[in-house]
Design an enzyme around this catalytic site. Structure first.
Site, PDB file in Angstrom:
ATOM      1  N   GLU A 276       0.856  -1.187   0.000  1.00  0.00           N
ATOM      2  CA  GLU A 276       0.000   0.000   0.000  1.00  0.00           C
ATOM      3  C   GLU A 276       0.890   1.235   0.000  1.00  0.00           C
ATOM      4  O   GLU A 276       2.090   1.139   0.330  1.00  0.00           O
ATOM      5  CB  GLU A 276      -0.920   0.000   1.213  1.00  0.00           C
ATOM      6  CG  GLU A 276      -1.903  -1.165   1.209  1.00  0.00           C
ATOM      7  CD  GLU A 276      -2.824  -1.187   2.416  1.00  0.00           C
ATOM      8  OE1 GLU A 276      -3.560  -2.186   2.570  1.00  0.00           O
ATOM      9  OE2 GLU A 276      -2.816  -0.219   3.212  1.00  0.00           O
ATOM     10  N   PRO A 277       0.354   2.411  -0.339  1.00  0.00           N
ATOM     11  CA  PRO A 277       1.193   3.618  -0.423  1.00  0.00           C
ATOM     12  C   PRO A 277       2.018   3.894   0.833  1.00  0.00           C
ATOM     13  O   PRO A 277       3.168   4.319   0.746  1.00  0.00           O
ATOM     14  CB  PRO A 277       0.167   4.730  -0.679  1.00  0.00           C
ATOM     15  CG  PRO A 277      -0.937   4.051  -1.414  1.00  0.00           C
ATOM     16  CD  PRO A 277      -1.031   2.681  -0.793  1.00  0.00           C
ATOM     17  N   GLY A 280       4.838  -0.612   2.598  1.00  0.00           N
ATOM     18  CA  GLY A 280       5.463  -1.454   1.599  1.00  0.00           C
ATOM     19  C   GLY A 280       6.028  -2.689   2.259  1.00  0.00           C
ATOM     20  O   GLY A 280       5.355  -3.705   2.400  1.00  0.00           O
ATOM     21  N   TRP A 305       1.849  -0.909  -6.576  1.00  0.00           N
ATOM     22  CA  TRP A 305       2.889  -1.811  -7.061  1.00  0.00           C
ATOM     23  C   TRP A 305       2.339  -3.217  -7.279  1.00  0.00           C
ATOM     24  O   TRP A 305       2.939  -4.207  -6.855  1.00  0.00           O
ATOM     25  CB  TRP A 305       4.100  -1.818  -6.119  1.00  0.00           C
ATOM     26  CG  TRP A 305       4.678  -0.456  -5.937  1.00  0.00           C
ATOM     27  CD1 TRP A 305       4.711   0.290  -4.792  1.00  0.00           C
ATOM     28  CD2 TRP A 305       5.274   0.363  -6.956  1.00  0.00           C
ATOM     29  NE1 TRP A 305       5.287   1.515  -5.027  1.00  0.00           N
ATOM     30  CE2 TRP A 305       5.642   1.589  -6.366  1.00  0.00           C
ATOM     31  CE3 TRP A 305       5.528   0.181  -8.322  1.00  0.00           C
ATOM     32  CZ2 TRP A 305       6.251   2.614  -7.070  1.00  0.00           C
ATOM     33  CZ3 TRP A 305       6.133   1.217  -9.039  1.00  0.00           C
ATOM     34  CH2 TRP A 305       6.487   2.411  -8.402  1.00  0.00           C
ATOM     35  N   GLN A 501      29.502  -0.695 -18.569  1.00  0.00           N
ATOM     36  CA  GLN A 501      30.759   0.047 -18.588  1.00  0.00           C
ATOM     37  C   GLN A 501      31.731  -0.519 -19.618  1.00  0.00           C
ATOM     38  O   GLN A 501      32.417   0.232 -20.320  1.00  0.00           O
ATOM     39  CB  GLN A 501      31.391   0.025 -17.194  1.00  0.00           C
ATOM     40  CG  GLN A 501      32.555   0.970 -17.017  1.00  0.00           C
ATOM     41  CD  GLN A 501      32.130   2.433 -17.021  1.00  0.00           C
ATOM     42  OE1 GLN A 501      30.984   2.744 -16.738  1.00  0.00           O
ATOM     43  NE2 GLN A 501      33.052   3.318 -17.342  1.00  0.00           N
ATOM     44  N   ILE A 502      31.801  -1.826 -19.699  1.00  0.00           N
ATOM     45  CA  ILE A 502      32.694  -2.454 -20.668  1.00  0.00           C
ATOM     46  C   ILE A 502      32.294  -2.075 -22.096  1.00  0.00           C
ATOM     47  O   ILE A 502      33.141  -1.918 -22.977  1.00  0.00           O
ATOM     48  CB  ILE A 502      32.698  -3.990 -20.475  1.00  0.00           C
ATOM     49  CG1 ILE A 502      33.478  -4.343 -19.196  1.00  0.00           C
ATOM     50  CG2 ILE A 502      33.288  -4.709 -21.684  1.00  0.00           C
ATOM     51  CD1 ILE A 502      33.422  -5.803 -18.803  1.00  0.00           C
ATOM     52  N   HIS A 503      30.997  -1.866 -22.318  1.00  0.00           N
ATOM     53  CA  HIS A 503      30.512  -1.456 -23.636  1.00  0.00           C
ATOM     54  C   HIS A 503      30.823   0.018 -23.945  1.00  0.00           C
ATOM     55  O   HIS A 503      30.655   0.452 -25.089  1.00  0.00           O
ATOM     56  CB  HIS A 503      28.996  -1.662 -23.735  1.00  0.00           C
ATOM     57  CG  HIS A 503      28.595  -3.063 -24.077  1.00  0.00           C
ATOM     58  ND1 HIS A 503      28.712  -4.107 -23.189  1.00  0.00           N
ATOM     59  CD2 HIS A 503      28.047  -3.585 -25.215  1.00  0.00           C
ATOM     60  CE1 HIS A 503      28.260  -5.218 -23.755  1.00  0.00           C
ATOM     61  NE2 HIS A 503      27.860  -4.929 -24.978  1.00  0.00           N
ATOM     62  N   GLY A 504      31.201   0.773 -22.943  1.00  0.00           N
ATOM     63  CA  GLY A 504      31.470   2.195 -23.165  1.00  0.00           C
ATOM     64  C   GLY A 504      30.205   2.925 -23.584  1.00  0.00           C
ATOM     65  O   GLY A 504      29.116   2.670 -23.068  1.00  0.00           O
ATOM     66  N   GLU A 528       9.942  -7.643  -4.077  1.00  0.00           N
ATOM     67  CA  GLU A 528       9.935  -8.953  -3.421  1.00  0.00           C
ATOM     68  C   GLU A 528      10.705  -8.921  -2.093  1.00  0.00           C
ATOM     69  O   GLU A 528      11.354  -9.894  -1.720  1.00  0.00           O
ATOM     70  CB  GLU A 528      10.529 -10.023  -4.337  1.00  0.00           C
ATOM     71  CG  GLU A 528       9.879 -10.131  -5.700  1.00  0.00           C
ATOM     72  CD  GLU A 528       8.449 -10.621  -5.654  1.00  0.00           C
ATOM     73  OE1 GLU A 528       8.064 -11.229  -4.638  1.00  0.00           O
ATOM     74  OE2 GLU A 528       7.708 -10.386  -6.618  1.00  0.00           O
TER      75      GLU A 528
END
Length: 552
Positions: A276-277, A280, A305, A501-504, A528
């Site tokens: 609930e708002p 949680g 949610w 990060q490795i992909h830049g 969850e």
């Protein structure tokens, strides 16, 4: 490798070093149990006075258990890559534990007898050396680790991998970028494959053999589907898993016979409505009320949610049936609430008697495909027989919901591992093929270190999840499921970050799948069971209660 390093890659040395960490964990737990108890009873408010130490204790426990399982796998028949990664992970765990406690010994109640990092410092230093992880990265390039699956389990894994690659992968990017709902074609085909019955006993139309349970198959299917798309396939099993576990634990036999076959067949999609708002992770404080009137339960209030609430025909709703708020969790009950399926971003359904349920989608940065809703119940009528457990279920809703969440945590660990695996594979392939300064990114020391760390932590997390699934087969493992979820969620956020990060710059482009893994990986530590609540209210609390019993 040098002779000294070959000698260091010893499972016995790794186990001895891990033994030092276990002694530390026990000492910390005993100390915190003492300072967090009043008159021999653990007090939650005392844990809150030592939140940071309790939080760290939970991660220490998760890492140690993962290391033990990983070393056991390497010892029982693993090859070179399993042995290397298990030893490397153990050394990494010791380094992490050292970083958590070394400068806070008083807070953790540690002294010279209970914390002796010098006992394993030289060994760990050898394992964490550039020489070791450079050689390991090259071995890893030839084969990722295996996990001792049976032929039947390997067949299930491959079955769902083929489906994910051929049926889900072509749609995954479109689902994410356009925030589409899971296509009905995927739901239908997964139902035909028996996906929704993986955790349901055969006597109710599922695939679980009562004489030989197999929760690991559920993990494998979930992992493979999540590897291709978290929201477009991987999360479809979660909600049926939670409802099935709650019904099997506390549902009336008539309820199991009615609902479980429909769920197993994929005839009814499921949503869980607990949050609930204002409440949680503090589930015991919820306010949505259910009042018995004119031969039905009348639901009034707001849930948020609620993932898949629009498409789902069944909502598992936790509601307050006892207005006395002082009773907290003891005043809650669990209901199976029916509604029509909607594929829109908002919905409204009015009952003949005037009761109404409505919802609006909450846009999210990732986890797209399931659609998450805020749901309003306005005098919505629910049949008396839909109270889970019948009259005996009154006031038991919190406990049944937690039973369902335990299964959901294991399933969430599998989802996180699947996303992490996808990110690692993408990073590895990109590093091998992308050249900078005249050579592949893979050839740089820092890249090799990252890839080996990512592979080691993911392999340990997967092995932990698989072992927890086997514990579930024995009717055990609730605590361990929380540890698996805690670890898998945290490392998924980190692995997807490193892969990006490795992909830049390409990692930041939406056209690269790794950017989707990055935003999807962020959600696991939130839903969850938020990381902090899981660590403090579930894991640390349990560890301290166990330590208190041993000390009495």
């Amino acid at each position: 490798m040098s002779a000294a390093l070959v000698d260091a890659v010893s499972l016995d040395k790794a186990k001895d070093a891990l033994g030092s960490a276990e002694l530390t964990q026990k000492a910390v737990a005993a100390h915190l149990a003492n300072v967090c108890s009043v008159h021999g009873q653990l007090a939650v408010e005392k844990i809150d006075e030592h939140q940071l130490a309790a939080y760290d204790l939970s991660f220490i426990a998760a890492e140690i258990l993962a290391a033990k399982f990983f070393l056991a796998l390497a010892e029982s028949g693993g090859g070179e890559i399993e042995r290397r990664l298990a030893v490397f992970f153990t050394a990494e765990c010791l380094a992490d534990i050292s970083a958590r406690v070394s400068f806070r010994l008083v807070e953790f109640g540690l002294g010279a007898d209970s914390w002796r990092p010098q006992a394993f410092a030289e060994w760990a230093g050898q394992i964490l050396s550039p020489e070791f992880y450079a050689a390991t990265a090259r071995v890893l390039g030839q084969r990722f680790p295996s996990f001792g699956l049976s032929p039947e389990q390997e067949e299930i894994r491959l079955l769902f991998r083929r489906f994910a690659e051929t049926r889900v992968k072509p749609l995954a990017e479109k689902i994410h970028r356009e925030d589409l709902l899971v296509p009905e074609s995927i739901v239908k085909e997964l139902a035909e494959m028996g996906c929704f019955g993986l955790s349901i006993p055969q006597r109710y139309g599922g695939f679980q053999d009562d004489a030989k349970p197999d929760n690991l198959s559920m993990c494998l299917a979930t992992e493979e589907l999540s590897r291709v798309s978290l929201g477009g396939a991987g999360s479809l099993v979660t909600r049926p898993e939670i409802l099935a576990k709650a019904l099997l634990k506390g549902g009336a036999e008539e309820q199991r016979a009615k609902w479980l076959p429909m769920i197993a067949a994929g005839q009814k999609m499921v949503c869980v409505a607990a949050t609930e708002p204002d409440y949680g992770s503090d589930v015991a404080g919820i306010t949505l009320k259910a009042v018995e009137k004119d031969g039905a339960w009348i639901l009034q209030g707001l849930k948020t949610w609620c993932t898949f609430a629009g498409r789902a025909e069944i909502l598992l709703v936790l509601a307050r049936t006892d207005p006395d708020r002082a009773k907290k969790h003891k005043g809650l009950s669990l209901f199976i609430v029916e509604k029509p399926a909607f594929d829109a971003r908002s919905f409204e359904h009015v009952q003949p008697g005037g009761g109404k349920i409505s919802g609006r989608q909450i846009p999210c940065i990732g986890y797209r495909g399931m659609h998450t809703f805020e749901v309003v119940f306005d005098d919505y009528r629910v049949p008396l027989e839909n109270l889970v457990g019948g009259r005996e279920g009154l006031g038991r809703g919190f406990y049944l919901q937690m039973e369902g969440f335990a299964g959901g945590r294991l399933q969430t660990a599998a989802r996180a591992n699947g996303v992490s695996l996808a990110a690692l594979e993408e990073a590895f392939n990109y590093a091998l093929n992308r050249k900078v300064f005249g050579k592949p990114v893979f050839e740089f020391q820092l890249t090799q270190w990252k890839l080996v760390r990512m592979a080691a932590w993911l392999a340990a997390s997967r092995q932990l999840s698989y072992q927890v699934a086997r514990l579930f087969d024995q009717g055990r493992g609730q605590m361990e499921a929380s540890l698996a979820k805690l670890l898998a969620s945290r490392i998924s956020e980190w692995i997807t970050r490193e892969a990006t990060q490795i992909h830049g710059a390409m990692g930041y482009a939406e056209e690269a799948a790794v950017s989707r893994y990055f935003v999807d990986g962020r959600v696991f530590s939130i839903f969850e069971g938020a990381e902090e609540i899981l660590a403090l209210r579930v894991i640390a609390k349990t560890l301290l209660e166990e330590a208190l019993k041993k000390g009495q």
